[in-house]
Design an enzyme around this catalytic site. Structure first.
Site, short mmCIF file in Angstrom:
data_model
loop_
_atom_site.label_atom_id
_atom_site.label_comp_id
_atom_site.label_asym_id
_atom_site.label_seq_id
_atom_site.Cartn_x
_atom_site.Cartn_y
_atom_site.Cartn_z
N TYR A 145 -1.05 9.12 -14.16
CA TYR A 145 0.29 9.64 -13.87
C TYR A 145 1.06 8.59 -13.06
O TYR A 145 1.20 8.70 -11.86
CB TYR A 145 0.18 10.96 -13.11
N TYR B 256 6.84 11.66 -22.34
CA TYR B 256 6.61 12.04 -20.95
C TYR B 256 5.90 13.40 -20.86
O TYR B 256 6.52 14.44 -20.72
CB TYR B 256 7.94 12.08 -20.19
#
Lengths: 136, 385
Positions: free
Chosen positions: B336, B286
């Site tokens: 994203y 992440y």
């Protein structure tokens, strides 16, 4: 920006508007915490009051912000956001802005003092500045 | 005897800064693509999972069920964003092993490229942030992670060059992926030309902002072996969290610079899969910011605290590096979508369908998903029959 302030949050701003910095204080474990919440995050007790701190703190981290991420924030660019740790409330950190502090002085652990020049604004804000001045 | 499960279908829309159609339409397209990829019909699906915070307000499960005519016998909501994407297989595994569902659909996406307020507005849901942080201009994720980077520099002597190395490695990976949103080459000079937004964070240190949806389908490994694609086995999917809220996590932890939940989720997943870190051939992590990628490598145990910059420098995180990371370009350069794209990329890698970004002989992949304070670790493997 904080029109609908949660009820447990209003005391902080009331004290601040009167020129006093008070933080939540747990009577059970005799520790400060932040933010205001129904139970103490250290011992989970709910006997929580407000107790004054002296306004002396040290710089934990900071950033100079040069982009307007949120149009609701109308202050001038750039500005310094600081995370400060209170001398008399160990572990409690407050988000604030630094004023009257030369850029080249910025370093982790820099001693700071509370500055109440923006305490009369809506919402009231507490700023911090270097504890020493240039002449000292 | 426990039932192994596998990911059998993946689908996504092309991620873009601003989509020309609504998020609900994108979700329908991604789900259809996942069904087509698996060679399944919507009538084969009997359970739907998505995150419990974002999708319920944008593309709820009943909307997808109604659009596809899915008769649900199982319904699940998990952590928002990153951890939810990595832990959806944990819920699906429980449901399939428990006989509550046979074939489970997961989807997730955002329209933060076109939605007013974007990712910054998402944090308006935290009341203490609104009251005590946003009035000071501490009002966006780059400002939170700038405090991390500054503190980490103080503790471990990191330099801006170390952040640049992460940004450049991700962009290099994105150049190998035709779906990546940012395929403009990034040099060291280009990194330093990138605008400072919250010093030391530059635009090049921040993830993209995207509109898009990803979806994947899970069923038992036994059933998966009869389907169209090579099955990708779920070796373990584990959730872990810590008692903080989105309000206090960036300021009140004893040490602010750490990825909450990552260590515990990783240990649980490795133990369940019966493997070690050395068995992992690539990792999709992440990477909301360059600094968060570095600290995650440490909390996941790939190196000691303070040593991630050296890992990137010496071992390498490119597709052909010692530890390939974010082989699609990550949140920094691919898109994203909060990590659903990381799951899809891991599946492509393990099927051998990753094109120019294919990691040679990829057998086991890690997906790490973060949605503060929650973390999810997903370990996937090639089906070795």
């Amino acid at each position: 920006m904080s029109d609908a302030l949660a009820p447990e949050f209003t005391a902080f701003n009331r004290w601040l508007a009167a020129g006093e910095l008070r933080l939540p204080w747990c009577d059970a474990c005799r520790r400060h915490h932040w933010y205001p919440m129904p139970r103490c995050p250290h011992c989970r007790a709910s006997d929580i009051g407000w107790r004054a701190v002296a306004g002396r703190a040290r710089l934990y981290s900071w950033t100079e912000v040069s982009h307007r991420f949120d149009p609701r924030y109308q202050g001038p660019l750039p500005y310094i956001v600081a995370l400060v740790e209170f001398d008399d409330a160990p572990g409690v950190r407050l988000v604030t802005n630094l004023v009257d502090t030369p850029r080249e002085w910025l370093a982790v652990h820099l001693p700071l003092v509370a500055d109440f020049r923006a305490a009369g604004e809506t919402p009231p804000r507490v700023l911090f500045r270097a504890a020493l001045t240039r002449s000292e | 005897m426990s039932t192994d499960i596998a990911i059998v279908g993946i689908g996504q829309t092309r991620p873009v800064r601003r989509a020309d159609r609504p998020l609900r339409t994108l979700a329908v397209e991604a789900v259809q693509a996942a069904l087509d990829d698996a060679g399944l019909d919507a009538s084969d699906i009997d359970g739907i999972i998505t995150d419990g915070v974002i999708m319920p307000h944008t593309v709820p499960r009943e909307f997808i069920a109604a659009q596809f005519g899915i008769e649900r016998g199982f319904d699940g909501g998990t952590s928002f964003g990153g951890a939810g994407n990595a832990c959806a297989p944990e819920l699906a595994q429980l449901a399939i092993r428990g006989g509550r569902a046979r074939t489970v659909l997961y989807y997730f996406g955002v329209d933060w490229g076109s939605r007013a307020g974007g990712p910054y507005g998402f944090h308006d849901m935290y009341p203490a942030k609104m009251a005590f942080e946003k009035p000071y201009g501490f009002n966006a994720q780059p400002t939170y992670f700038a405090l991390w980077a500054r503190r980490y520099m103080h503790e471990y002597g990191m330099t801006p060059d170390d952040l640049a190395a992460v940004a450049i490695a991700h962009r290099d990976n994105a150049l190998l992926n035709p779906l990546a949103q940012n395929r403009k080459p990034l040099t060291r000079e280009g990194y330093y030309d990138s605008r400072l937004v919250a010093e030391p964070m530059r635009v090049a240190d921040c993830c993209l902002i995207s509109d898009g949806v990803g979806a994947f389908i899970m069923t038992s490994l036994e059933r998966a072996r009869d389907l169209r694609q090579p099955p990708v086995k779920v070796l373990a999917s584990r959730f872990a969290s810590e008692p903080f809220t989105g309000d206090d996590i960036f300021t009140q932890q004893r040490e602010i610079v750490r990825v909450t939940g990552a260590h515990r989720a990783m240990e649980a997943a490795l133990a369940e899969a019966g493997i070690t870190r050395g068995d992992i051939d690539f990792a999709e992590l992440y990477d909301c910011f360059t600094i968060s990628l570095l600290v995650q490598l440490e909390d996941l145990g790939f190196c000691a605290r303070g040593e991630a910059p050296a890992l990137v420098r010496e071992r390498g995180i490119g597709v052909h590096g010692g530890l390939p990371v974010n082989t699609h370009g990550g949140l920094l350069a691919h898109s994203y979508l909060l990590g659903v794209e990381h799951v899809l990329e891991a599946v492509r890698q393990l099927r051998g369908q990753a094109g120019a970004a294919q990691v040679a002989s990829a057998e086991i992949g890690l997906v790490g998903g973060w949605s503060i304070p929650d973390y999810g670790v997903l370990l996937l493997g090639r089906d070795r029959r």
